[in-house]
Each structure stands twice: as structure tokens, then as C-alpha cells.
Design a protein around this motif. Structure first.
Motif, mmCIF file in Angstrom:
data_model
loop_
_atom_site.group_PDB
_atom_site.id
_atom_site.type_symbol
_atom_site.label_atom_id
_atom_site.label_comp_id
_atom_site.label_asym_id
_atom_site.label_seq_id
_atom_site.Cartn_x
_atom_site.Cartn_y
_atom_site.Cartn_z
ATOM 1 N N TRP A 117 0.831 -1.212 0.000
ATOM 2 C CA TRP A 117 0.000 0.000 0.000
ATOM 3 C C TRP A 117 0.859 1.253 0.000
ATOM 4 O O TRP A 117 0.561 2.222 -0.713
ATOM 5 C CB TRP A 117 -0.931 0.012 1.215
ATOM 6 N N MET A 118 1.931 1.262 0.787
ATOM 7 C CA MET A 118 2.806 2.431 0.842
ATOM 8 C C MET A 118 3.387 2.755 -0.533
ATOM 9 O O MET A 118 3.504 3.925 -0.917
ATOM 10 C CB MET A 118 3.939 2.204 1.847
ATOM 11 N N ILE A 119 3.737 1.723 -1.287
ATOM 12 C CA ILE A 119 4.337 1.953 -2.604
ATOM 13 C C ILE A 119 3.282 2.310 -3.640
ATOM 14 O O ILE A 119 3.444 3.263 -4.409
ATOM 15 C CB ILE A 119 5.140 0.714 -3.047
ATOM 16 N N SER A 120 2.179 1.578 -3.677
ATOM 17 C CA SER A 120 1.146 1.850 -4.683
ATOM 18 C C SER A 120 0.471 3.201 -4.452
ATOM 19 O O SER A 120 -0.072 3.802 -5.383
ATOM 20 C CB SER A 120 0.095 0.732 -4.692
ATOM 21 N N SER A 121 0.530 3.712 -3.207
ATOM 22 C CA SER A 121 -0.022 5.037 -2.906
ATOM 23 C C SER A 121 0.990 6.147 -3.175
ATOM 24 O O SER A 121 0.678 7.326 -3.016
ATOM 25 C CB SER A 121 -0.473 5.101 -1.442
ATOM 26 N N GLY A 122 2.217 5.752 -3.534
ATOM 27 C CA GLY A 122 3.230 6.735 -3.892
ATOM 28 C C GLY A 122 4.018 7.296 -2.729
ATOM 29 O O GLY A 122 4.746 8.275 -2.893
ATOM 30 N N TRP A 123 3.939 6.662 -1.545
ATOM 31 C CA TRP A 123 4.631 7.190 -0.372
ATOM 32 C C TRP A 123 5.934 6.471 -0.065
ATOM 33 O O TRP A 123 6.610 6.773 0.921
ATOM 34 C CB TRP A 123 3.706 7.153 0.845
ATOM 35 N N ALA A 124 6.295 5.505 -0.903
ATOM 36 C CA ALA A 124 7.561 4.785 -0.736
ATOM 37 C C ALA A 124 7.958 4.203 -2.085
ATOM 38 O O ALA A 124 7.139 4.107 -3.008
ATOM 39 C CB ALA A 124 7.424 3.679 0.306
ATOM 40 N N LEU A 125 9.228 3.810 -2.196
ATOM 41 C CA LEU A 125 9.735 3.179 -3.410
ATOM 42 C C LEU A 125 10.044 1.715 -3.131
ATOM 43 O O LEU A 125 10.255 1.313 -1.990
ATOM 44 C CB LEU A 125 11.006 3.882 -3.893
ATOM 45 N N SER A 126 10.084 0.937 -4.188
ATOM 46 C CA SER A 126 10.428 -0.473 -4.069
ATOM 47 C C SER A 126 11.934 -0.616 -3.862
ATOM 48 O O SER A 126 12.731 0.069 -4.494
ATOM 49 C CB SER A 126 10.006 -1.219 -5.335
ATOM 50 N N SER A 127 12.327 -1.498 -2.951
ATOM 51 C CA SER A 127 13.744 -1.772 -2.719
ATOM 52 C C SER A 127 13.937 -3.281 -2.588
ATOM 53 O O SER A 127 12.978 -4.049 -2.669
ATOM 54 C CB SER A 127 14.244 -1.044 -1.465
ATOM 55 N N TYR A 128 15.168 -3.696 -2.384
ATOM 56 C CA TYR A 128 15.483 -5.126 -2.306
ATOM 57 C C TYR A 128 14.552 -5.842 -1.326
ATOM 58 O O TYR A 128 14.299 -5.312 -0.247
ATOM 59 C CB TYR A 128 16.942 -5.304 -1.863
ATOM 60 N N PRO A 129 14.002 -6.990 -1.695
ATOM 61 C CA PRO A 129 14.237 -7.794 -2.906
ATOM 62 C C PRO A 129 13.316 -7.446 -4.077
ATOM 63 O O PRO A 129 13.079 -8.270 -4.945
ATOM 64 C CB PRO A 129 13.968 -9.213 -2.415
ATOM 65 N N HIS A 130 12.804 -6.224 -4.112
ATOM 66 C CA HIS A 130 11.994 -5.697 -5.220
ATOM 67 C C HIS A 130 10.735 -6.527 -5.479
ATOM 68 O O HIS A 130 10.361 -6.789 -6.616
ATOM 69 C CB HIS A 130 12.844 -5.583 -6.487
ATOM 70 N N HIS A 133 3.947 -2.319 -8.094
ATOM 71 C CA HIS A 133 3.198 -1.311 -7.341
ATOM 72 C C HIS A 133 3.810 0.080 -7.547
ATOM 73 O O HIS A 133 3.088 1.082 -7.591
ATOM 74 C CB HIS A 133 3.182 -1.663 -5.853
ATOM 75 N N GLU A 134 5.134 0.123 -7.691
ATOM 76 C CA GLU A 134 5.794 1.405 -7.951
ATOM 77 C C GLU A 134 5.426 1.925 -9.338
ATOM 78 O O GLU A 134 5.213 3.130 -9.523
ATOM 79 C CB GLU A 134 7.307 1.242 -7.828
ATOM 80 N N VAL A 135 5.346 1.035 -10.311
ATOM 81 C CA VAL A 135 4.949 1.427 -11.667
ATOM 82 C C VAL A 135 3.535 2.010 -11.653
ATOM 83 O O VAL A 135 3.256 3.041 -12.279
ATOM 84 C CB VAL A 135 5.021 0.220 -12.626
ATOM 85 N N ILE A 136 2.645 1.370 -10.909
ATOM 86 C CA ILE A 136 1.257 1.843 -10.799
ATOM 87 C C ILE A 136 1.221 3.243 -10.190
ATOM 88 O O ILE A 136 0.515 4.135 -10.680
ATOM 89 C CB ILE A 136 0.427 0.858 -9.947
#
Length: 239
Positions: free
Chosen positions: A110-123, A128-131
Motif C-alpha cells: 500500500w505504501m508503494i502503490s499510494s506513492g509514499w515509498a519506493l520499491s527496494s530489495y528484494p523488489h 506497485h511502484e509502476v502503478i
């Protein structure tokens, strides 16, 4: 060979419970990717939220405290509800690494798909980041520096974000990295790098506090709470 394989498997079974655990309860949210449940600090795995002293640019090219916003959005989304966290191992600061859920919803995702965080390891959450990017959600509505680059910022630091990034975005954001004033009135704790890279934070009222110039070194930063500072390996100054 079979005996060795059996011993290895047995050791894995014996040691796994020491690293893996399940914790449930309403969390205390420290920042955009760190929480605490039952006195256990948990680092949300696979995501990187902006630091609480981090500054971004909005859609109009104006500076805003995106790190505090990310933390506050997580607090609002949590809304006092119970979290279920599954931890597997610890990070370099001793925080448990975990995936957390609210009523079955993956909070990390949710944090990533809402734009409040980025994807990191292990990705795990790359899609969700693309969305979020395609929707110009959260951080993606303007321009920002990835949290891992913010911590090591220099003239080669890349600015990402919306399709139209201001031409002077890098100059503005790198200039904002050395903040003489805290990003928010609630973030008054000064963090400075001592000799040998030792991380020390100074509280208002301490003898050394007023002597610290926060525009001197890129590694210096502001904190909003002692818990936030200590979660990433900073210790309190002696005086």
C-alpha cells in the motif's frame, strides 16, 4: 552427502524460529517504513520511504516536507487498527524485517502503490511502484530524490518524479539537503556525524545543541523523535 544435507536441513529448522516471528497489535509508527509493536522495532521490508527530514517538490515546483507526509499518511491509513506482521531476520540496526498486514491488506504494498515509498530489495513490489508512477500518486506528483540517494546526495544525484521535472529541481533539492531550519516544528532533534562517522543526536536544551550548525555537513540531519534516531543507529549526545 545425504547426511550433510540432513544436518543442514535440521539446522535450518532449528534456527528459523529465532529469525522468524509473528507480531500483532496497533503499532507506534516511527517513520514511513519503521514501526514498533510490543517494543519490537520493525522495518517494513522491500520498501524505502523518504526520510522525515527529506524535502521534495510538488506539482507546482514548490518544496514540501514529503518525509513527514509519508509518515503521516501511514498513521492515517493505520487509524489505530491492529497490524499483523511477519518478520524474517534483522537489518544492520537491529530492527526486525517484516511484511505487515491490516485486515489482510499488505501495508508494504500500500505504501508503494499510494506513492509514499519506493520499491527496494528484494523488489517484491516493483509493479506497485509502476502503478504509483503512472498515477502520479504521492511523491510521484512532483519531483524527488530517492531516499537512498538523499542519504548520499551529491552533484550527480538524480531527480525523479512526474513527467515534467523543473529544470532547476536538482539545484533546489540539493540545496534543501542542508537545512538550517527543521522541515517541521516537531522535528527539533539535530543529528551530526562525529569522528569516524559516529552518529550522534542532540536534544534541545543540551549544552552542545546551540553550537551545531546544520548547514555544514551533508551527513547531518533532523529527527522528529528519539525513537526515529535510535532506530537507524544514532546515539544521544552525552551533554
Amino acid at each position: 552427502m545425504k547426511r550433510r544435507a540432513m544436518i543442514t536441513a535440521l539446522l535450518a529448522i532449528i534456527t528459523f524460529p529465532a529469525c522468524a516471528a509473528k507480531l500483532s497489535g496497533p503499532p507506534r509508527i516511527v517513520d514511513g517504513n519503521t514501526i514498533e509493536i510490543e517494543q519490537t522495532k520493525i522495518r517494513l521490508s522491500g520498501i524505502e520511504a523518504p526520510e522525515t527530514d527529506q524535502i521534495c517538490l510538488n506539482a507546482r515546483g514548490r518544496k514540501w516536507a514529503c518525509g513527514i507526509a509519508a509518515r503521516d499518511e501511514l498513521i492515517r491509513h493505520s487509524n489505530g487498527r491492529t497490524w499483523d506482521c511477519h518478520t524474517t531476520g534483522v537489518d544492520e540496526y537491529g530492527r526486525s524485517l517484516g511484511s505487515c498486514f491490516i485486515a489482510g491488506e499488505d501495508v508494504n504494498a500500500w505504501m508503494i502503490s499510494s506513492g509514499w515509498a519506493l520499491s527496494s530489495y528484494p523488489h517484491t513490489y516493483t509493479i506497485h511502484e509502476v502503478i504509483a508512477g503512472n498515477a502520479y500518486a504521492g511523491l510521484w506528483s512532483g519531483a524527488f530524490i530517492a531516499p537512498w540517494d538523499w542519504r548520499r546526495r551529491n552533484k550527480g544525484t538524480i531527480v525523479v518524479g512526474a513527467s515534467s521535472i523543473p529544470i532547476d529541481a536538482q539545484e533546489i533539492l540539493l540545496g534543501s539537503a542542508l537545512l538550517s531550519d527543521p522541515p517541521s516544528p516537531e522535528c527539533q532533534i539535530k543529528g551530526t556525524l562525529g569522528g569516524g562517522g559516529e552518529r550522534i543526536y542532540h536534544m534541545p536544551g543540551q549544552l552542545s545543541y546551540g553550537q551545531i550548525d546544520m548547514t555544514k555537513k551533508p551527513g547531518d540531519r533532523w529527527f522528529c523523535s528519539e525513537a526515529e534516531a535510535e532506530a537507524t543507529g544514532w546515539r544521544k549526545a552525552a551533554q
